[in-house]
Design an enzyme around this catalytic site. Sequence first.
Site, PDB file in Angstrom:
ATOM      1  N   GLU A 106       0.783  -1.287  -0.070  1.00  0.00           N
ATOM      2  CA  GLU A 106       0.199   0.258  -0.068  1.00  0.00           C
ATOM      3  C   GLU A 106       0.845   1.256  -0.103  1.00  0.00           C
ATOM      4  O   GLU A 106       0.552   2.297  -0.781  1.00  0.00           O
ATOM      5  CB  GLU A 106      -0.942  -0.043   1.154  1.00  0.00           C
ATOM      6  CG  GLU A 106      -2.137  -1.041   1.001  1.00  0.00           C
ATOM      7  CD  GLU A 106      -2.818  -1.245   2.309  1.00  0.00           C
ATOM      8  OE1 GLU A 106      -2.373  -1.510   3.354  1.00  0.00           O
ATOM      9  OE2 GLU A 106      -4.165  -1.160   1.920  1.00  0.00           O
ATOM     10  N   GLU A 126      -4.054  -9.415   3.415  1.00  0.00           N
ATOM     11  CA  GLU A 126      -4.745  -9.146   4.886  1.00  0.00           C
ATOM     12  C   GLU A 126      -5.851 -10.203   5.148  1.00  0.00           C
ATOM     13  O   GLU A 126      -6.095 -10.481   6.302  1.00  0.00           O
ATOM     14  CB  GLU A 126      -5.160  -7.692   4.812  1.00  0.00           C
ATOM     15  CG  GLU A 126      -4.189  -6.671   5.056  1.00  0.00           C
ATOM     16  CD  GLU A 126      -3.586  -6.222   3.577  1.00  0.00           C
ATOM     17  OE1 GLU A 126      -3.486  -7.070   2.863  1.00  0.00           O
ATOM     18  OE2 GLU A 126      -2.736  -5.110   3.803  1.00  0.00           O
TER      19      GLU A 126
HETATM   20  N1  3HC Z   1       4.247  -8.011  11.898  1.00  0.00           N
HETATM   21  C1  3HC Z   1       4.827  -8.146  12.905  1.00  0.00           C
HETATM   22  N2  3HC Z   1       5.879  -9.429  12.991  1.00  0.00           N
HETATM   23  C2  3HC Z   1       5.936  -9.790  11.585  1.00  0.00           C
HETATM   24  C3  3HC Z   1       5.385  -9.468  10.423  1.00  0.00           C
HETATM   25  C4  3HC Z   1       4.356  -8.254  10.621  1.00  0.00           C
HETATM   26  N3  3HC Z   1       3.749  -7.999   9.472  1.00  0.00           N
HETATM   27  N4  3HC Z   1       5.673 -10.163   9.442  1.00  0.00           N
HETATM   28  C5  3HC Z   1       6.798 -10.824   9.799  1.00  0.00           C
HETATM   29  N5  3HC Z   1       6.665 -10.818  11.165  1.00  0.00           N
HETATM   30  C6  3HC Z   1       7.758 -11.527  12.145  1.00  0.00           C
HETATM   31  C7  3HC Z   1       7.537 -12.937  12.288  1.00  0.00           C
HETATM   32  O1  3HC Z   1       6.613 -13.010  13.279  1.00  0.00           O
HETATM   33  C8  3HC Z   1       8.950 -13.490  12.731  1.00  0.00           C
HETATM   34  O2  3HC Z   1       9.091 -13.047  13.980  1.00  0.00           O
HETATM   35  P1  3HC Z   1       9.963 -14.120  14.851  1.00  0.00           P
HETATM   36  O3  3HC Z   1      11.354 -14.377  13.928  1.00  0.00           O
HETATM   37  O4  3HC Z   1       9.981 -13.486  16.109  1.00  0.00           O
HETATM   38  O5  3HC Z   1       9.082 -15.548  14.852  1.00  0.00           O
HETATM   39  C9  3HC Z   1       9.766 -12.822  11.525  1.00  0.00           C
HETATM   40  O6  3HC Z   1       9.137 -11.395  11.401  1.00  0.00           O
HETATM   41  C10 3HC Z   1      10.265 -13.381  10.447  1.00  0.00           C
HETATM   42  O7  3HC Z   1       8.939 -13.582   9.749  1.00  0.00           O
HETATM   43  P2  3HC Z   1       8.764 -15.279   9.183  1.00  0.00           P
HETATM   44  O8  3HC Z   1       9.494 -16.047   9.949  1.00  0.00           O
HETATM   45  O9  3HC Z   1       7.458 -15.320   8.673  1.00  0.00           O
HETATM   46  O10 3HC Z   1       9.790 -15.022   8.045  1.00  0.00           O
HETATM   47  P3  3HC Z   1       9.591 -15.734   6.470  1.00  0.00           P
HETATM   48  O11 3HC Z   1      10.814 -15.154   5.689  1.00  0.00           O
HETATM   49  O12 3HC Z   1       9.229 -17.160   6.500  1.00  0.00           O
HETATM   50  O13 3HC Z   1       8.387 -14.995   5.869  1.00  0.00           O
HETATM   51  C11 3HC Z   1       6.935 -12.925   5.233  1.00  0.00           C
HETATM   52  C12 3HC Z   1       8.449 -13.496   5.638  1.00  0.00           C
HETATM   53  C13 3HC Z   1       6.493 -13.847   4.010  1.00  0.00           C
HETATM   54  C14 3HC Z   1       7.036 -11.664   5.266  1.00  0.00           C
HETATM   55  C15 3HC Z   1       5.951 -13.578   6.408  1.00  0.00           C
HETATM   56  O14 3HC Z   1       6.718 -13.204   7.599  1.00  0.00           O
HETATM   57  C16 3HC Z   1       4.693 -12.755   6.177  1.00  0.00           C
HETATM   58  O15 3HC Z   1       3.832 -13.278   5.427  1.00  0.00           O
HETATM   59  N6  3HC Z   1       4.370 -11.729   7.149  1.00  0.00           N
HETATM   60  C17 3HC Z   1       3.059 -11.287   7.067  1.00  0.00           C
HETATM   61  C18 3HC Z   1       2.477 -10.431   5.800  1.00  0.00           C
HETATM   62  C19 3HC Z   1       1.387  -9.844   6.219  1.00  0.00           C
HETATM   63  O16 3HC Z   1       0.446 -10.522   6.347  1.00  0.00           O
HETATM   64  N7  3HC Z   1       1.412  -8.586   5.918  1.00  0.00           N
HETATM   65  C20 3HC Z   1      -0.118  -7.802   6.291  1.00  0.00           C
HETATM   66  C21 3HC Z   1       0.024  -7.347   7.429  1.00  0.00           C
HETATM   67  S1  3HC Z   1      -1.673  -6.509   7.729  1.00  0.00           S
HETATM   68  C22 3HC Z   1      -1.690  -4.923   7.203  1.00  0.00           C
HETATM   69  O17 3HC Z   1      -0.526  -4.809   6.411  1.00  0.00           O
HETATM   70  C23 3HC Z   1      -2.690  -4.143   7.210  1.00  0.00           C
HETATM   71  C24 3HC Z   1      -2.553  -3.070   6.228  1.00  0.00           C
HETATM   72  O18 3HC Z   1      -3.545  -3.127   5.160  1.00  0.00           O
HETATM   73  C25 3HC Z   1      -3.367  -2.026   7.217  1.00  0.00           C
END
Ligand code: 3HC
Length: 703
Positions: A106, A126
């Site tokens: 975004e 999301e």
């Molecule tokens: N917020 C907080 N922590 C996050 C995070 C996030 N968005 N994304 C990843 N993390 C943290 C994980 O909890 C993990 O923490 P840890 O090491 O303490 O366990 C660390 O970052 C690494 O994450 P992964 O183990 O998942 O690492 P990968 O490399 O396997 O994957 C990723 C990376 C694809 C980015 C995956 O972490 C992921 O899918 N993250 C979430 C992405 C997401 O859903 N984003 C949308 C959020 S909602 C939003 O943006 C709302 C907005 O529209 C208003």
Amino acid sequence: MSEKELVRFEKRGAIGIITVDNPPVNALSPGVPEGILAAVEAGNADPAIKAMILTGAGRSFIAGADIREFGKGKPRPARKTQDVLEESEKPIVAAIHGFALGGGLEYALGCHYRVALKGTKVGLPEIALGLLPGGGGTQRLPRLIGPKKALDLITSGRHVPAEEAKQLGILDEVFDADLVGSAVRFAEGIADTRPFRRICELSDKLEADMKAEPGMFDAKRKEIARRARNQKAPYNNIAAVEASTTLPFAEGLKRERELFEELEKSEESRALRYAFFAEREAMRVPDIGKDVPVKKVETMAVVGAGTMGGGIAMSCADFGMPVRLLEASQEALDRGMARIRKNYEVSVQRGSLAADEMERRFARITPVIDYDDIADCDAVIEAVFEQMDVKKEVFAKLDATMKDGALLLTNTSALDVDEIASATKRPEAVAGAHFFSPANVMKMLEVVRGEKSSKETVASTMALGKAIGKVPVACGNCDGFVANRSRAPFNSEMVILLEEGCLPEQVDKVMIDFGYPMGPFAVGDLAGLDIGYAGRKRRADANPNYRKLPIADKLYEMGRYGQKTGAGWYRYEKGDRTPHPDPEVAKIIKETAAEMGVEQKTFTDQEILRRLLLSSVNEACRIIEEGIAYRASDIDIMWLYGFGFPRYRGGLMFWADQIGSRDVYNQIAAWHQQYGDRWKPSALLRQLAESGTPFREAKPPAK
Ligand code: 3HC
Ligand code: NAI
């Protein structure tokens, strides 16, 4: 941490570079938006700067909002960063690598151009957290790529590879290397272009798509209806994208915000956010730190090319790992390879796998007969018959042939991993790697620690699981391990309910309404009634107090094994998998109940649901109490990935928390009085109830 540390601003010639530096994934934690705003202001105020770049330090651009911050009731910022980026007087280029997800994409859509490094993935996932893109994504993406494609991306939440994102028009350029250098050159090239494109001002794609397919939103609602039952997020996501086609941009943003706020407080989003972190927590084994070395597994061996061995070999091949598949005879090997090929061909026919990719995967699996041919593999997974003598014989051979340092893993469902390990002179290298059927589809992997399994073996097996796309969860060694053991009371209770007056179709309907993709009796018919029978017989032989299930035994003895014999809990028409309620089964149930002298009752849906799930909650508490599971959330992950428990309900223990440990205890104690020992409340359950502790905080007693 100060804002300065989270976001850096530097100049390279006439280009201002804004770098977000919030490891590990540059989530938009407090301080990051503020830091970006300040940098954009600084760039606009500096006459020497002509254009800016927004990029991320470390492994990724921005992975989205900080998921930990949702539901805290934070006040909304006066100015949204995406709007400030978009309104900037000077053009801003998002320079993306790793992931631009959710709020990250975004922000990029707020920028005037988007360039990325090869290998980047972008998306608005999301929906997987029970939310919607609440930072303008539902309004900007449809304007950029058209509402039809935006709707598909937003309702699937999928991560789109850079090349596809460029074709869609999300990215302007994809670079092979040197992201920031390339982005600076790109920014220099567009620095003087006026006017530059602001997505909020676009409308041509909205109009074109709506003219071509005015019914797309209703069609989508219809398409998702079954999958989305009991959930709000899929519908709010559709409504938000729909708003982009009916409202002016600013009004659309307001509608997006309302729909987002409704989701942020929902139980479903709370459960899905919990599941996101529970899944990552499961990767951490309490006594195994980062200092424990992890063995690199580059070549795999699988022993036994049956149902499970074939699926495990496919899982490895699907993730690029060469596998050698060993069988006891050439005939069994040929059969196993033919079955693997057939499974791949079905995927090709369904369109989920390209024919050339199938060939590449199939070619990674080498059939072998001789143990010498697997001796140099880094790991071996045994998947032969579930018989201790056969397993021990195989492990003795593996011990004699496998190279030093190889991981020796067993896919046993319930046999004692320590006894299997005792067939070797290196029990420290042995652990359970319990896959779920079908192994190439199901993501659950239980990593079972034998008494002598070394930390290195456990950590390496967890890493191996992750490398082949599984969700590994470590646990201790006991009959049935954690997943199947916690599920076993549910499996008994569903048959006991029949004795008391329920019908399979009634129980199945309750569980489908709850959110399971299939009812447990229909699942039983798919797996085969012979499987449950064998396990019950083994346990009844070992334990005279074992609660028998006469109705299930009778059906098995009549040869009703399920789908494969055309009849089980249901009857089936030839060539059709639809379960039909069978009066014959109703008759057997009635007769058996009469023979047993069990009183017939009627049940409410809630009683059925609670009888099944609470029996498992009690057992799960016992498993934690014995230290076999490390934490309640691990059991939740097993139920989500192993048993199809609806993710938007968080998992077994998260669900039980909606009732509360005190009420659960009271209910189980009442059933203990009514039904006897199988409902005896576990000591941990009593403790949780007495201290008012939620299930999800349940931990084994400190040693
Ligand atoms: N917020 C907080 N922590 C996050 C995070 C996030 N968005 N994304 C990843 N993390 C943290 C994980 O909890 C993990 O923490 P840890 O090491 O303490 O366990 C660390 O970052 C690494 O994450 P992964 O183990 O998942 O690492 P990968 O490399 O396997 O994957 C990723 C990376 C694809 C980015 C995956 O972490 C992921 O899918 N993250 C979430 C992405 C997401 O859903 N984003 C949308 C959020 S909602 C939003 O943006 C709302 C907005 O529209 C208003
Ligand atoms: P299966 O009967 O389909 O396959 C077993 C295969 O092992 C056969 O192809 C057989 O020829 C081969 N085999 C037997 N002895 C052998 C030996 N000495 N050397 C080499 N190959 C040998 O059985 P399935 O269902 O694949 O189960 C295998 C293991 O996986 C069992 O331990 C089972 O408990 C476990 N498991 C099964 C699940 C299921 O749903 N089927 C789920 C999880 C685990």
